[in-house]
Design a protein around this motif. Structure first.
Motif, short mmCIF file in Angstrom:
data_model
loop_
_atom_site.label_atom_id
_atom_site.label_comp_id
_atom_site.label_asym_id
_atom_site.label_seq_id
_atom_site.Cartn_x
_atom_site.Cartn_y
_atom_site.Cartn_z
N ASP A 190 6.53 5.34 -58.71
CA ASP A 190 7.53 4.92 -57.91
C ASP A 190 7.38 4.71 -56.53
N VAL A 191 6.12 3.89 -56.31
CA VAL A 191 5.87 3.72 -54.96
C VAL A 191 5.91 2.09 -54.73
N PHE A 192 5.68 1.45 -55.75
CA PHE A 192 5.61 -0.12 -55.57
C PHE A 192 6.97 -0.67 -55.24
N VAL A 193 7.96 0.06 -55.37
CA VAL A 193 9.45 -0.29 -55.20
C VAL A 193 9.58 -0.71 -53.67
N TYR A 194 8.46 -0.74 -52.68
CA TYR A 194 8.35 -0.78 -51.38
C TYR A 194 7.56 -1.75 -51.17
N PHE A 195 6.86 -2.52 -52.30
CA PHE A 195 6.20 -3.74 -51.91
C PHE A 195 6.57 -4.96 -52.75
N GLY A 196 6.58 -6.32 -52.15
CA GLY A 196 7.09 -7.26 -52.83
C GLY A 196 5.79 -7.89 -53.85
N SER A 197 5.18 -8.76 -53.40
CA SER A 197 4.07 -9.13 -54.30
C SER A 197 3.03 -7.89 -54.47
N LEU A 198 2.54 -7.78 -55.53
CA LEU A 198 1.54 -6.76 -55.85
C LEU A 198 0.04 -7.10 -55.77
N GLU A 199 0.04 -8.32 -55.70
CA GLU A 199 -1.42 -8.81 -55.34
C GLU A 199 -2.43 -8.30 -54.41
N ALA A 200 -2.16 -8.49 -53.22
CA ALA A 200 -2.76 -7.61 -52.25
C ALA A 200 -2.89 -6.19 -52.26
N ILE A 201 -1.93 -5.43 -52.75
CA ILE A 201 -2.49 -4.21 -52.94
C ILE A 201 -3.01 -3.75 -54.33
N LEU A 202 -3.21 -4.50 -55.16
CA LEU A 202 -3.97 -4.26 -56.31
C LEU A 202 -5.64 -4.71 -56.08
N ASN A 203 -5.58 -6.15 -55.41
CA ASN A 203 -6.68 -6.34 -54.96
C ASN A 203 -7.65 -5.13 -54.01
N THR A 204 -6.85 -4.32 -53.10
CA THR A 204 -7.40 -3.47 -52.36
C THR A 204 -7.74 -2.21 -53.24
N PHE A 205 -6.84 -1.76 -54.39
CA PHE A 205 -7.26 -1.05 -55.29
C PHE A 205 -8.48 -1.41 -55.79
N ALA A 206 -8.77 -2.73 -56.31
CA ALA A 206 -10.12 -3.04 -57.02
C ALA A 206 -11.07 -2.66 -56.26
N THR A 207 -11.24 -2.68 -54.81
CA THR A 207 -12.28 -2.53 -54.02
C THR A 207 -12.71 -1.16 -54.19
N LEU A 208 -11.89 -0.24 -54.28
CA LEU A 208 -12.02 1.03 -54.55
C LEU A 208 -12.13 1.75 -55.87
N SER A 209 -12.34 0.67 -56.99
CA SER A 209 -12.30 1.25 -58.28
C SER A 209 -14.02 1.00 -58.70
N ASN A 210 -14.45 1.79 -59.75
CA ASN A 210 -15.64 1.74 -60.50
C ASN A 210 -15.23 0.78 -61.82
N THR A 211 -16.51 0.32 -62.37
CA THR A 211 -16.06 -0.16 -63.80
C THR A 211 -15.54 1.12 -64.58
N GLY A 212 -14.59 1.04 -65.45
CA GLY A 212 -14.07 1.99 -66.08
C GLY A 212 -12.79 2.76 -65.33
N SER A 213 -12.79 2.46 -63.99
CA SER A 213 -11.61 3.41 -63.50
C SER A 213 -10.32 3.01 -63.87
N HIS A 214 -9.36 3.78 -63.70
CA HIS A 214 -7.85 3.66 -64.47
C HIS A 214 -6.90 3.48 -63.13
#
Length: 119
Positions: free
Chosen positions: A19-43
């Protein structure tokens, strides 16, 4: 999130945004940021309010409540573009608002490390 906020953090095995992404329009930037913090296999697990492609031709739209709703297609494409693979999708009720159920969706992704991502 910016680089200053994330300084000193190497990676996460699990990122949850309920219930956080209700405050974001496009999800592309935030998911790209999360990807920089993810290891292979991260959820990555998150929910959004549900919009249909007819209601949200851009993949997201601002609702009268001041919150954003997203299409299933936008969330999946943004995740895939960031290097995540969809594991689970389910329509849910993330919360009640004024006694009425809010129509939403739950996504669970796994980071697959640059599957189709251009650097």
């Amino acid at each position: 999130l910016d680089k200053e906020t994330l300084r000193g953090i190497n990676s996460f095995d699990l990122i949850v945004a309920a219930d956080v992404f209700v405050y974001f329009g496009s999800l592309e930037a935030i998911l790209n940021t999360f990807a920089t913090l993810s290891n292979t296999g991260s959820h990555l697990i998150f929910s959004t309010e549900l919009a249909t492609p007819d209601e949200a031709p851009l993949g997201w739209r601002l609702l009268g409540s001041g919150r954003f709703a997203h299409t299933k297609e936008h969330a999946i494409q943004a995740g895939k573009s960031a290097g995540y693979e969809l594991l689970v999708y389910q329509e849910i009720v993330p919360r009640m608002e004024k006694g009425e159920p809010v129509h939403g969706q739950l996504f669970a992704f796994q980071y697959a490390e640059n599957q189709d991502q251009e650097l």
